[in-house]
Design a protein around this motif. Structure first.
Motif, mmCIF file in Angstrom:
data_model
loop_
_atom_site.group_PDB
_atom_site.id
_atom_site.type_symbol
_atom_site.label_atom_id
_atom_site.label_comp_id
_atom_site.label_asym_id
_atom_site.label_seq_id
_atom_site.Cartn_x
_atom_site.Cartn_y
_atom_site.Cartn_z
ATOM 1 N N SER A 13 72.806 32.378 19.447
ATOM 2 C CA SER A 13 72.969 33.678 20.114
ATOM 3 C C SER A 13 73.599 33.566 21.508
ATOM 4 O O SER A 13 72.881 33.393 22.501
ATOM 5 N N ASP A 34 75.591 35.079 16.824
ATOM 6 C CA ASP A 34 74.752 36.275 16.950
ATOM 7 C C ASP A 34 74.904 36.865 18.347
ATOM 8 O O ASP A 34 74.514 36.232 19.328
ATOM 9 N N LYS A 164 59.523 36.204 26.085
ATOM 10 C CA LYS A 164 60.091 34.860 26.230
ATOM 11 C C LYS A 164 59.486 34.212 27.474
ATOM 12 O O LYS A 164 60.109 34.170 28.537
ATOM 13 N N ALA A 195 62.725 32.562 14.267
ATOM 14 C CA ALA A 195 63.206 32.248 15.609
ATOM 15 C C ALA A 195 62.035 32.418 16.565
ATOM 16 O O ALA A 195 60.949 32.848 16.163
ATOM 17 N N SER A 197 61.946 30.722 20.557
ATOM 18 C CA SER A 197 61.895 29.498 21.369
ATOM 19 C C SER A 197 61.696 28.261 20.499
ATOM 20 O O SER A 197 60.952 27.344 20.856
ATOM 21 N N VAL A 198 62.363 28.280 19.345
ATOM 22 C CA VAL A 198 62.289 27.134 18.420
ATOM 23 C C VAL A 198 62.942 25.925 19.080
ATOM 24 O O VAL A 198 63.977 26.043 19.734
ATOM 25 N N GLY A 215 67.091 30.847 14.071
ATOM 26 C CA GLY A 215 67.809 31.469 15.187
ATOM 27 C C GLY A 215 67.424 30.791 16.479
ATOM 28 O O GLY A 215 66.238 30.607 16.759
ATOM 29 N N VAL A 216 68.441 30.444 17.269
ATOM 30 C CA VAL A 216 68.182 29.642 18.467
ATOM 31 C C VAL A 216 69.053 30.091 19.627
ATOM 32 O O VAL A 216 70.224 30.425 19.442
ATOM 33 N N ARG A 217 68.464 30.077 20.802
ATOM 34 C CA ARG A 217 69.252 30.194 22.021
ATOM 35 C C ARG A 217 68.801 29.123 23.035
ATOM 36 O O ARG A 217 69.540 28.215 23.356
ATOM 37 N N GLY A 218 67.561 29.258 23.540
ATOM 38 C CA GLY A 218 67.086 28.376 24.612
ATOM 39 C C GLY A 218 67.310 26.896 24.320
ATOM 40 O O GLY A 218 67.745 26.145 25.204
#
Ligand SMILES: O=C[C@H](O)COP(=O)(O)O
Length: 258
Positions: A13, A34, A164, A195, A197-198, A215-218
């Motif tokens: 994302s 995403d 988060k 998803a 904070s995976v 789903g990942v961002r961090g």
């Protein structure tokens, strides 16, 4: 989207065109881009022109997803927003059912979204997302999501975290309950996306329970910081390498057991 059975897909994302270009550098390592706006919430919606610019910036064979927001219980408003994301080029539409307190409300919202999106683009993929930490915000129970998604004609059920603050998916919904979520989604003919904070350390469990999309961002941002950090192509590559390693180990253990 054509689906590779029993494969965990990686959804990343970015929050801007610049970050999407960094994702494009790691395009071979990810499956779905995403578009979101994290400063408007966990599933914060970005502007239509950002979705369009990101669609133009990433390789054509990578589906672009857009989050429609952490939405209120306002089915008409949300359906119109979902259509906006679709018209802007997203083929994968995620809705965070933040303001829905009952499964019936959530089904109302998602039925409107499915109709608005699929009337315009029948091959679009619609995702009903709940929150693993629903108990902190008073919204619908996370384990109700597969049934909500099924009753409303969605393609997938998803969980993310709403707040988060460093707590993760498994802090709120432990792996055995996530496994039940995936089982219920599959039984209903849906895909299961997880998803929140995976981290790479969670990938073994996510693979074993048969998750379809992570789903990942961090975890792929500099310093693990989803707000101040920027997505780093080499972190995306390293995350994918861990996914591949777990997929290989899992396949080997299934082969040994059979
Ligand atoms: O859809 C996925 C989310 O962007 C996950 O973000 P996060 O890994 O920072 O919790």
């Amino acid at each position: 989207m054509r689906w590779k059975e029993a494969t965990l897909l990686l959804l990343i994302s970015p929050d801007s065109v610049e970050e999407a270009l960094d994702c494009a550098k790691a395009a071979e390592h990810l499956d779905i881009v995403d578009v979101k706006k994290p400063d408007e919430g966990s599933l914060g919606a970005n502007f239509p022109w950002v979705i369009r610019q990101i669609r133009d910036a990433v390789p054509a064979d990578k589906p672009v997803s857009a989050t429609v927001g952490d939405v209120p219980y306002k089915p008409g408003t949300v359906a119109q927003a979902a259509l906006g994301a679709t018209v802007s080029g997203a083929t994968y539409i995620k809705v965070g059912l933040y303001g829905c307190t009952t499964p019936e409300q959530a089904v109302d919202v998602m039925r409107g979204v499915v109709r608005a999106v699929k009337d315009h683009r029948p091959d679009a993929f619609v995702v009903a997302s709940g929150y693993a930490d629903a108990h902190r915000i008073g919204c619908v129970n996370p384990l109700a999501l597969p049934d909500i998604a099924h009753r409303s004609g969605c393609d997938a059920a998803m969980l993310d975290t709403a707040i988060k603050d460093g707590t993760r998916l498994f802090d709120h919904v432990p792996p055995d309950l996530c496994a039940e979520f995936v089982r219920q989604a599959h039984e209903a003919g849906l895909r299961a996306a997880l998803a929140g904070s995976v981290k790479a350390a969670d990938l073994g469990a996510l693979t074993r329970i048969g998750t379809d999309i992570v789903g990942v961002r961090g975890a792929v941002c500099e310093g693990g910081d989803r707000d101040a950090g920027r997505i780093q192509p080499q972190l995306v590559a390293a995350f994918r390498a861990e996914m591949d390693r777990h997929a290989g180990e899992h396949a080997a253990s299934v082969a040994t057991a059979s």
